[in-house]
Design an enzyme around this catalytic site. Structure first.
Site, PDB file in Angstrom:
ATOM      1  N   ASP A 140       1.698   4.533   2.004  1.00 53.41           N
ATOM      2  CA  ASP A 140       1.575   5.100   3.343  1.00 53.41           C
ATOM      3  C   ASP A 140       2.339   6.423   3.352  1.00 53.41           C
ATOM      4  O   ASP A 140       3.519   6.459   3.030  1.00 53.41           O
ATOM      5  CB  ASP A 140       2.160   4.144   4.383  1.00 53.41           C
ATOM      6  CG  ASP A 140       1.746   4.523   5.801  1.00 53.41           C
ATOM      7  OD1 ASP A 140       0.802   5.317   5.945  1.00 53.41           O
ATOM      8  OD2 ASP A 140       2.373   4.027   6.748  1.00 53.41           O
ATOM      9  N   TYR A 160       0.810  -1.208   0.000  1.00 50.11           N
ATOM     10  CA  TYR A 160       0.000   0.000   0.000  1.00 50.11           C
ATOM     11  C   TYR A 160       0.847   1.262   0.000  1.00 50.11           C
ATOM     12  O   TYR A 160       2.068   1.212   0.108  1.00 50.11           O
ATOM     13  CB  TYR A 160      -0.930   0.000   1.211  1.00 50.11           C
ATOM     14  CG  TYR A 160      -0.266  -0.173   2.569  1.00 50.11           C
ATOM     15  CD1 TYR A 160       0.387  -1.363   2.886  1.00 50.11           C
ATOM     16  CD2 TYR A 160      -0.287   0.830   3.523  1.00 50.11           C
ATOM     17  CE1 TYR A 160       0.986  -1.532   4.122  1.00 50.11           C
ATOM     18  CE2 TYR A 160       0.322   0.664   4.769  1.00 50.11           C
ATOM     19  CZ  TYR A 160       0.952  -0.527   5.059  1.00 50.11           C
ATOM     20  OH  TYR A 160       1.552  -0.705   6.278  1.00 50.11           O
ATOM     21  N   HIS A 166       4.586  -2.754  18.745  1.00 55.23           N
ATOM     22  CA  HIS A 166       4.882  -2.091  17.472  1.00 55.23           C
ATOM     23  C   HIS A 166       6.232  -1.399  17.641  1.00 55.23           C
ATOM     24  O   HIS A 166       6.328  -0.409  18.349  1.00 55.23           O
ATOM     25  CB  HIS A 166       3.754  -1.082  17.196  1.00 55.23           C
ATOM     26  CG  HIS A 166       3.829  -0.424  15.869  1.00 55.23           C
ATOM     27  ND1 HIS A 166       3.839  -1.119  14.687  1.00 55.23           N
ATOM     28  CD2 HIS A 166       3.867   0.884  15.524  1.00 55.23           C
ATOM     29  CE1 HIS A 166       3.876  -0.270  13.674  1.00 55.23           C
ATOM     30  NE2 HIS A 166       3.901   0.951  14.150  1.00 55.23           N
TER      31      HIS A 166
END
Lengths: 503, 64
Positions: free
Chosen positions: A97, A95, A247
């Site tokens: 980003d 994608y 993360h």
């Protein structure tokens, strides 16, 4: 108690549109990805054909903070839903980003698998460049760089994700994994010519990490400014009662397969040890950001890092302690949680690397990116009598990360490889078999035309009935080939599959 | 932690990198040097032709 370390990597790539006076990185990223998807569709064959499946943002909440309440003034990341966004049959997401092409690997069962899918991602980007160049006007091309900085103060990330037990207090993660993130640079830094925070070429001719210049906080929610060593985004993409997804935004994108393997492998083991309260040491630094930058700018790897508890310690000493604890932890718990094949190999390479750092770090030029890059650039500098700060040295730095095989300097410096070509090729279109990514990828390959949207923890099918049917995948360890391969293979239609799954 | 480490230099207020600190080899140094020479010969063909322009025009938007 420690849980299986399912993990993955998401990489934002640098992008250059050549041959145009008015390059737009968002458009270039869209062209790059859409060219690849068009090529896949044209090549036909269900296993390769990429269904036109959109990403489902329904359950995304990147603004959620693991600390419970976000501090006033913290900025949750934006979601740009209108940009190109595809799910691939290998279970990955590809994608746009911000203004970069980004590829998130599927969820992987161990560090070997992550390295393979990270390399498969590079191959997908290579093919995307070729596909885009075929569509662009003569004289134009799009070039992709797997690095983290443009050398002018702009950075983009290579994030890792690890499944963590929700029962583990977040404060313990912060206290105990931060020292690993600060010190693991010595073997997983990608290297950088110069500094982007105001130091001269004399003061910082070369540093270990691409990213250290860009971190300003110890803990926080931001990812694009005032970046924190520990990111608190609380978005598990799994059962939130049981899991966290840690993360990790501090790592460099690695060109060396061994470096990626060690980055992910050591971090998976360290996190499992924290879950089992196995670290048994307090390595909190008086200044985490100061320590991060000291390690990055100290090529001798001997800087003394002051500890909150008094005294100081070097990056190597922190790593030696973690390795010793890891050996002890695996003696008690085995390798099941980090991979029975990958686990022993992580320990072996971790130990060899730390020994080499102690004895003869130049021998790591075939496995550690920053050492390979330093050797190349310093050799070039000496041969041509250049001063640090010369544009030619910055050019070598950038070109190390060029993903065009014929231009990439990283592909020429003799880096050791651990993935087979066959596995990398397989990973461009086939999912890992040991996580829920298998269900996502296999369903897309076989029933892609019946799937209207997908995200990490669900697939939405349109089987022609009155309503869409959502299949939740809240358990990252379920939906593996062992669980669902036979039912997917033996189902003639998506409706039959869903009926048999009881959805 | 080992005592010897505590008497090493104080933490860097400002970076202390110097070329002298960089990774050095000894035993295998000669072999590595020969390989490096070959590599430097080889990469000349693939290097970006105008380094200054290339570096100046390599501007990225900040990401995550």
């Amino acid at each position: 108690m420690a849980i299986r370390k399912i993990c993955g990597i998401e990489t934002e790539y640098g992008i250059v549109h050549r041959g145009t006076d008015d390059p737009n990185p968002i458009t270039a990223s869209s062209v790059l990805i859409n060219s690849y998807l068009s090529d896949l569709n044209r090549s036909g064959g269900s296993a390769l054909g990429v269904p036109q499946v959109g990403w489902d943002f329904e359950f995304e909440s990147p603004g959620s903070d693991a600390r419970g309440v976000a501090p006033i003034g913290s900025m949750p990341p934006e979601i740009e839903t209108h940009l190109t966004n595809a799910v691939l049959t290998n279970g990955a997401r590809y994608y746009v980003d911000h203004a970069h092409p980004e590829l998130s690997t599927p969820e992987c069962g161990d560090a070997f698998s992550v390295v393979t899918f990270d390399r498969s991602a590079e191959v997908i980007l290579e093919r995307s460049m070729l596909a885009a160049d075929a569509l662009l006007p003569d004289g134009q091309s799009i070039v992709v760089y797997k690095n983290n900085s443009d050398g002018k103060g702009n950075s983009y990330g290579c994030h890792e994700n690890y499944l963590v037990d929700r029962a583990l207090p977040f404060g313990r993660i912060v206290a105990e994994v931060t020292p690993h993130f600060i010190t693991r640079q010595i073997f997983c830094g990608a290297g950088k010519v110069g500094s982007e925070i105001g130091f001269s070429a004399e003061e910082v001719p070369f540093q270990i990490s691409q990213r250290a210049d860009f971190f300003e906080e110890e803990v926080g929610l931001e990812t694009t400014l005032k970046r924190p060593i520990i990111n608190t985004r609380d978005e598990p993409h799994a059962d939130p009662q049981k899991y966290r997804r840690l993360h990790v935004i501090i790592g460099d994108a690695n060109m060396s397969e061994v470096a990626t393997f060690l980055k992910v492998g050591t971090t998976a083991i360290v996190l499992a040890m924290i879950e089992d309260d196995w670290i048994k040491a307090d390595f909190r630094f008086t200044s985490p950001i100061g320590a991060l930058r000291s390690v990055s700018t100290d090529l001798s790897m001997s800087a003394a890092l002051p500890l909150l508890s008094g005294g100081s310690i070097t990056a190597l000493e922190v790593q030696v302690h973690l390795l010793e604890r890891a050996i002890d932890w695996t003696n008690h718990h085995g390798f099941d949680l980090v991979g029975t094949q990958a686990g022993p190999e992580i320990l072996r390479r971790w130990g060899e690397t730390l020994l080499a750092i102690e004895a003869e770090s130049a021998s790591l030029a075939s496995t550690v990116d920053w050492i390979a890059k330093y050797r190349l650039i310093d050799g070039y500098r000496e041969r041509h009598g250049l001063a640090w700060g010369d544009a030619r040295l910055h050019a070598l730095d950038l070109q190390y990360h060029d993903l065009r095989p014929e231009k990439s300097l990283a592909r020429r410096v003799g880096l050791e490889t651990i993935c087979t070509k066959a596995d990398i090729e397989k990973g461009t279109s086939n999912p890992p078999e040991d996580t829920r990514a298998y269900f996502r990828g296999a369903c897309l390959a076989k029933f892609g035309s019946d799937i209207v949207s997908a995200n990490w923890d669900s697939l939405v099918f349109d089987t022609g009935g009155d309503s869409l049917r959502r299949v939740a995948m809240m358990e990252p360890s379920r939906g593996t080939a062992a669980h669902v391969a036979s039912v997917i293979e033996s189902s003639q239609t998506a409706a039959e599959l869903l009926d048999r799954l009881g959805s | 932690m080992p005592e010897r480490e505590q008497i090493r230099r104080t933490p860097a207020e400002r970076p202390e990198t110097s070329v002298d600190d960089a990774p050095q080899g000894s035993e295998t140094g000669e072999k590595l040097k020969a390989e490096l020479d070959d590599l430097l010969d080889e990469i000349d063909e693939v290097l970006e032709t105008n380094a200054e322009d290339f570096v100046r025009s390599f501007v990225q938007k900040g990401g995550q």
